[in-house]
Design a protein around this motif. Structure first.
Motif, PDB file in Angstrom:
ATOM      1  N   ASP A  10       4.480  -2.380  -6.318  1.00  0.00           N
ATOM      2  CA  ASP A  10       4.885  -2.092  -7.691  1.00  0.00           C
ATOM      3  C   ASP A  10       5.632  -0.766  -7.762  1.00  0.00           C
ATOM      4  O   ASP A  10       6.694  -0.660  -8.396  1.00  0.00           O
ATOM      5  CB  ASP A  10       3.658  -2.066  -8.600  1.00  0.00           C
ATOM      6  CG  ASP A  10       4.023  -1.945 -10.062  1.00  0.00           C
ATOM      7  OD1 ASP A  10       4.828  -2.762 -10.550  1.00  0.00           O
ATOM      8  OD2 ASP A  10       3.497  -1.020 -10.721  1.00  0.00           O
ATOM      9  N   ARG A  11       5.111   0.227  -7.086  1.00  0.00           N
ATOM     10  CA  ARG A  11       5.737   1.553  -7.066  1.00  0.00           C
ATOM     11  C   ARG A  11       7.128   1.496  -6.430  1.00  0.00           C
ATOM     12  O   ARG A  11       8.081   2.077  -6.947  1.00  0.00           O
ATOM     13  CB  ARG A  11       4.821   2.487  -6.281  1.00  0.00           C
ATOM     14  CG  ARG A  11       5.212   3.905  -6.299  1.00  0.00           C
ATOM     15  CD  ARG A  11       4.119   4.731  -5.662  1.00  0.00           C
ATOM     16  NE  ARG A  11       4.605   6.073  -5.450  1.00  0.00           N
ATOM     17  CZ  ARG A  11       3.920   7.012  -4.851  1.00  0.00           C
ATOM     18  NH1 ARG A  11       2.720   6.757  -4.394  1.00  0.00           N
ATOM     19  NH2 ARG A  11       4.427   8.210  -4.692  1.00  0.00           N
TER      20      ARG A  11
ATOM     21  N   HIS B  86      -0.219  -2.119  -5.566  1.00  0.00           N
ATOM     22  CA  HIS B  86       0.205  -0.851  -6.169  1.00  0.00           C
ATOM     23  C   HIS B  86       1.418  -0.282  -5.432  1.00  0.00           C
ATOM     24  O   HIS B  86       2.365   0.196  -6.069  1.00  0.00           O
ATOM     25  CB  HIS B  86      -0.945   0.154  -6.149  1.00  0.00           C
ATOM     26  CG  HIS B  86      -0.580   1.488  -6.696  1.00  0.00           C
ATOM     27  ND1 HIS B  86      -0.368   1.720  -8.039  1.00  0.00           N
ATOM     28  CD2 HIS B  86      -0.358   2.671  -6.074  1.00  0.00           C
ATOM     29  CE1 HIS B  86      -0.036   2.985  -8.212  1.00  0.00           C
ATOM     30  NE2 HIS B  86      -0.029   3.581  -7.043  1.00  0.00           N
ATOM     31  N   ASP B  87       1.397  -0.344  -4.106  1.00  0.00           N
ATOM     32  CA  ASP B  87       2.527   0.143  -3.311  1.00  0.00           C
ATOM     33  C   ASP B  87       3.799  -0.627  -3.648  1.00  0.00           C
ATOM     34  O   ASP B  87       4.859  -0.035  -3.863  1.00  0.00           O
ATOM     35  CB  ASP B  87       2.256  -0.001  -1.806  1.00  0.00           C
ATOM     36  CG  ASP B  87       1.087   0.830  -1.319  1.00  0.00           C
ATOM     37  OD1 ASP B  87       0.778   1.880  -1.922  1.00  0.00           O
ATOM     38  OD2 ASP B  87       0.478   0.413  -0.306  1.00  0.00           O
TER      39      ASP B  87
END
Length: 114
Positions: A43-44, A40-41
């Motif tokens: 991707d962000r 998630h990190d």
């Protein structure tokens, strides 16, 4: 405990500590705690910095520090309001701190091997 809860608990227990003497006070380094860099990190960060994994810019490193740096209680140390201050820090210091937060995954090929 379900597998999702167990995975989350393991991830939380694997935080690393980075001591930054340049940002400390009273001869004590600032202790930055950071959890592992998650999918998630990444991707962000890749949404803002498309070459995040292959060619990390200094701005991406600052964004990584803002995203991941926490105190020992798990509260974020920096906000976007701190970005101009961090962007004025020495590049070698920002690189060192971001590198220690980022950990051992240095490029896409390394990430794919794990």
């Amino acid at each position: 405990m379900g597998i999702g809860a167990r995975i989350a608990a393991n991830r939380q227990s694997s935080r690393r500590k980075v001591a930054v003497k340049e940002w400390g006070e009273d001869d004590k380094p600032l202790e930055i705690f950071a959890g592992v860099l998650t999918c998630h990190d990444v991707d962000r960060l890749q949404k803002k910095h498309p070459n995040f994994l292959s060619n990390m810019s200094v701005e991406a490193m600052v964004d990584l520090i803002i995203l991941k740096a926490e105190n020992d209680a798990g509260e974020r140390l920096f906000t976007l309001e701190d970005k101009p201050v961090l962007m004025r820090e020495p590049v070698l210091l920002v690189t060192r701190v971001a590198g220690e937060i980022f950990g051992s995954v240095l490029n896409v090929e390394d990430a794919e091997k794990n």
